[in-house]
Design an enzyme around this catalytic site. Structure first.
Site, mmCIF file in Angstrom:
data_model
loop_
_atom_site.group_PDB
_atom_site.id
_atom_site.type_symbol
_atom_site.label_atom_id
_atom_site.label_comp_id
_atom_site.label_asym_id
_atom_site.label_seq_id
_atom_site.Cartn_x
_atom_site.Cartn_y
_atom_site.Cartn_z
ATOM 1 C CD GLN A 8 -0.376 -10.621 -11.312
ATOM 2 O OE1 GLN A 8 0.539 -9.816 -11.299
ATOM 3 N NE2 GLN A 8 -1.142 -10.832 -10.266
ATOM 4 C CB SER A 20 -2.724 -7.571 -11.771
ATOM 5 O OG SER A 20 -2.008 -6.590 -11.046
ATOM 6 C CG ASP A 37 1.419 -2.731 -4.448
ATOM 7 O OD1 ASP A 37 0.252 -2.321 -4.577
ATOM 8 O OD2 ASP A 37 1.793 -3.851 -4.824
ATOM 9 C CD GLU A 77 -4.223 -5.525 -2.564
ATOM 10 O OE1 GLU A 77 -3.676 -4.632 -3.251
ATOM 11 O OE2 GLU A 77 -4.244 -6.719 -2.892
ATOM 12 C CG HIS A 121 -3.328 -1.483 -5.069
ATOM 13 N ND1 HIS A 121 -2.693 -2.415 -5.869
ATOM 14 C CD2 HIS A 121 -4.099 -0.755 -5.909
ATOM 15 C CE1 HIS A 121 -3.084 -2.256 -7.130
ATOM 16 N NE2 HIS A 121 -3.946 -1.255 -7.179
HETATM 17 ZN ZN ZN Z 1 -0.929 -3.483 -5.707
#
Ligand code: ZN
Length: 197
Positions: free
Chosen positions: A73, A108, A117, A169, A172
């Site tokens: 990340q 994250s 995802d 999102e 997600h």
């Molecule tokens: Zn994600």
């Protein structure tokens, strides 16, 4: 019970300061379509069940992203920052722009191995962009209405941006277990609100 591993909270206010120690495993890629990426091994059966149920309902899913280390990340973050700084933004403004679409290292949820995802093979073929119009696909609608039955929640809902501090999102999903996911779905909460109850 906040000690429940399924309810671990990782967000911009609750950052990990190192790698999150969990047992990771690759999904059996003969059972799902997508990229071979690590997840917390405890959720693999739920992932297979989710993908199989979607398929039975006529929606092929695509596992687009799973576990991500804090170090990786950091690399993504540095690259995006470099890009923005190259465009002439100040460090502060660059960070603000980058963090609209990318979590800072440690913030994250993908660090936990509990987040996925999910798109579809057709979406991937059309470019695979993670944009909010993914919500208009039949698969996204199915996920939104059914993922909780397999233990997953839409982690960043459209109407909770002020609380999650993440953009909407529709791809997600986060594992929290069937019981928590069903309560969260039925009460229309996000994870932060559920943990505050
Ligand atoms: Zn994600």
């Amino acid at each position: 019970d906040k000690q429940d591993w399924r309810l671990v909270l990782v967000n911009k206010q609750h950052r990990l300061d190192g790698e999150y120690d969990i047992q990771l495993a690759y999904p059996d890629m003969t059972r799902i379509k997508g990229y071979k990426m690590y997840l917390d091994e405890r959720i693999l059966n739920s992932v297979y069940d989710l993908f199989a149920a979607a398929k039975a309902a006529g929606h092929e899913l695509f596992f687009r992203s799973g576990h991500r280390t804090v170090a990786l990340q950091q690399t993504y973050y540095n690259n995006k920052m470099k890009e923005r700084l190259g465009q002439g933004y100040s460090v502060e403004k660059a960070a603000e722009l980058v963090e609209k679409t990318l979590a800072p290292p440690g913030a994250s949820e993908h660090h936990t191995g509990l987040a996925l995802d999910i798109t579809t093979p057709a979406w991937q073929e059309a470019g695979g962009h993670l944009i909010s119009s993914f919500e208009d696909t039949a698969a996204a609608k199915w996920l939104f209405e059914n993922a909780h039955l397999y233990g997953f929640i839409l982690r960043y809902p459209k109407d909770k941006v002020d609380i999650t501090h993440y953009s909407y999102e529709p791809w997600h999903y986060r594992y929290v277990g069937v019981e928590h996911a069903t309560a969260i779905y039925e009460q229309g909460l996000c994870l932060e609100e559920y943990l505050d109850q």
